[in-house]
Enzyme design. Sequence first.
Site, PDB file in Angstrom:
ATOM      1  N   ARG A  30     -16.442  -6.492  -0.316  1.00  0.00           N
ATOM      2  CA  ARG A  30     -16.539  -5.113   0.183  1.00  0.00           C
ATOM      3  C   ARG A  30     -17.963  -4.748   0.608  1.00  0.00           C
ATOM      4  NH1 ARG A  30     -12.123  -1.750  -0.742  1.00  0.00           N
ATOM      5  NH2 ARG A  30     -10.342  -3.012  -1.308  1.00  0.00           N
ATOM      6  N   ARG A  34     -17.891   1.909   2.506  1.00  0.00           N
ATOM      7  CA  ARG A  34     -18.328   3.302   2.427  1.00  0.00           C
ATOM      8  C   ARG A  34     -19.681   3.552   1.794  1.00  0.00           C
ATOM      9  NH1 ARG A  34     -13.063   5.027  -0.332  1.00  0.00           N
ATOM     10  NH2 ARG A  34     -13.523   2.942  -1.029  1.00  0.00           N
ATOM     11  N   ARG A  43     -16.849   5.900  10.583  1.00  0.00           N
ATOM     12  CA  ARG A  43     -15.584   6.454  10.092  1.00  0.00           C
ATOM     13  C   ARG A  43     -15.430   7.944  10.400  1.00  0.00           C
ATOM     14  NH1 ARG A  43     -11.864   6.697   8.537  1.00  0.00           N
ATOM     15  NH2 ARG A  43     -11.291   6.337   6.374  1.00  0.00           N
ATOM     16  N   ASP A  79      -8.248  -5.475   6.486  1.00  0.00           N
ATOM     17  CA  ASP A  79      -7.681  -5.162   5.171  1.00  0.00           C
ATOM     18  C   ASP A  79      -6.510  -6.088   4.900  1.00  0.00           C
ATOM     19  OD1 ASP A  79      -8.090  -2.956   2.997  1.00  0.00           O
ATOM     20  OD2 ASP A  79      -5.935  -3.290   3.121  1.00  0.00           O
ATOM     21  N   TYR A 156       1.961  -4.303  -3.683  1.00  0.00           N
ATOM     22  CA  TYR A 156       1.859  -3.086  -2.867  1.00  0.00           C
ATOM     23  C   TYR A 156       3.162  -2.772  -2.154  1.00  0.00           C
ATOM     24  CZ  TYR A 156      -3.183  -2.594  -3.499  1.00  0.00           C
ATOM     25  OH  TYR A 156      -4.423  -2.402  -4.032  1.00  0.00           O
TER      26      TYR A 156
END
Length: 354
Positions: A30, A34, A43, A79, A156
Site C-alpha cells: 500500500r 491515501r 482522488r 485493487d 469478499y
Amino acid sequence: MASFPPLQNDRLLRTARGEPTDRTPVWMMRQAGRYLPEYRAIREEHGFFEVVETPELAADVTIQPVERFAIDAAILFCDIMVVPEAMGLTVKMVSGQGPTFPKPLTTPAEMERLVEPDVEHALGHVFDALTVTRHKLAGRVPLIGFSGAPWTLMAYMVEGGGSKSYRAARRWLYRHPDASKALLQRTTDVIVDYLIRQAEAGAQVLQVFDSWAGLHSPENFRTFCLPYLAEIATRVKDVHSDVPLIVFAKGAHYALDALADTDYDVISLDSTMDPAAARDTVGDRAVLQGNLDPCALYAPPDVLQQEVQRMLAGFGSHPHIGNLGHGMLPDHDPERARVFVDTVHEHSQHMRAA
Ligand code: CP3
C-alpha cells in the site's frame, strides 16, 4: 513481449532469486495510497475505480512513491477486487468502509451469476496500466503486479465487504464444501490467466495477497487455501519461469513450511511472525519478505530506526526483501516511510560490511 527501458536497480529481482546484493531491497505494501498528499489530490478529482481503470492515472499514482522515496520496487495501483468484478459481480468502493458488494453470493445457486471472463478484454485496463507504467518508470525500479488469492476473493464475494471474522464466508466452507471448492477453482483459473497476462504486459514480479488466510484452522487452510495457492504458482511458473512470485498469507503461521514447498520464490511475513523462526522453518527453500509492524511508523524516528534494526537482525543473512507486515495506513506520516526505507538501506549495508 513488448520491449522496455533497461532495468537500473535489480536488487529486488536478485534477492528474490536468492542472490547477494549490496543492501536489502525495500518497498511497502500500500505504498501508493491515501497517506500521500499527491494521491489524495488525484482522488479529489477522480473516483477510485476511475484511477484504476485509466492507465495514465494508475501509472502516475504507481510512480508517486518512487518519486518520493528510495524504494526498490513499484507496485501497480489497482485493487484485488477487479477479479470478482471481471467475474460478473458489482463492487463499489465506499468511503470509510472499503470495497462493498451490493449483491454478494449468499447461496451456491447464485454462482450462476458468475461469468467466465475474457480476461484480456475484461481486465485490459490493468495490462495497459502495467505497460504504460513500465515506460514511465524508465527502468528506475522493477514493477510488481498482483492478485488477491482465491480464498480472500471468495471471502469478499460471499461476505459482501470487509469483516472481522468473515463468518458468512467461513460458514459457506462448512455448509457447502463442494460449492466452495468449485468457486475457489473458478477463481483460481481466472487468477492464473490474469497473472500470466500481467507478466506479458510488463509486470516483473507477481505477488498473491491472501489477506484472510489467517482466519482458518490449519486443516481448513490445507483444504481451502493451500492447493489453490500452490496451483497458481505452478501454472504461472510453467509459462513464466523467470518471473519471481511472492505469496502473502497473512496470519497463517502454520502455513510457512507448506508454502516453502510450493513454487513461490518469496514468502511475505506479517508482523506477528518471528523472522528468526520463519528462517529456521523455510531454510533455503524460500526468500523472506516483511515484516515491520505498520504501527511502528507512528513511533518517533529514533524508535522507528531501532525497530528496523531489530527486524533486520531477525532476518540476519537470509535473503530478505524489506517490507511492512501489512499495508501503509492512511494517517501515516510520509516522512516516517522515508525513515523506514532509508534505515533498511543504511543498516543492511552496515550489516554486510561488518
Ligand atoms: O500496494 C499498493 O500501493 C498498490 C495498490 C493496492 C490497493 N489495494 C489500492 C487501494 C493493493 C496491492 C491493494 C490490495 C488489496 N485490496 C488487498 C490485499 C492487501 C491487504 O491490504 O490485505 C485487499 C484486502 C484489498 C481490498 C481493499 N481495497 C480494502 C479492504 C480497501 C479499503 C481499506 C483501505 O485500505 O482503504 C481497499 C481500497 C483501496 N485499495 C485503497 C487503495 C489505495 C483506498 C481507496 C481510496 O482511495 O479511497
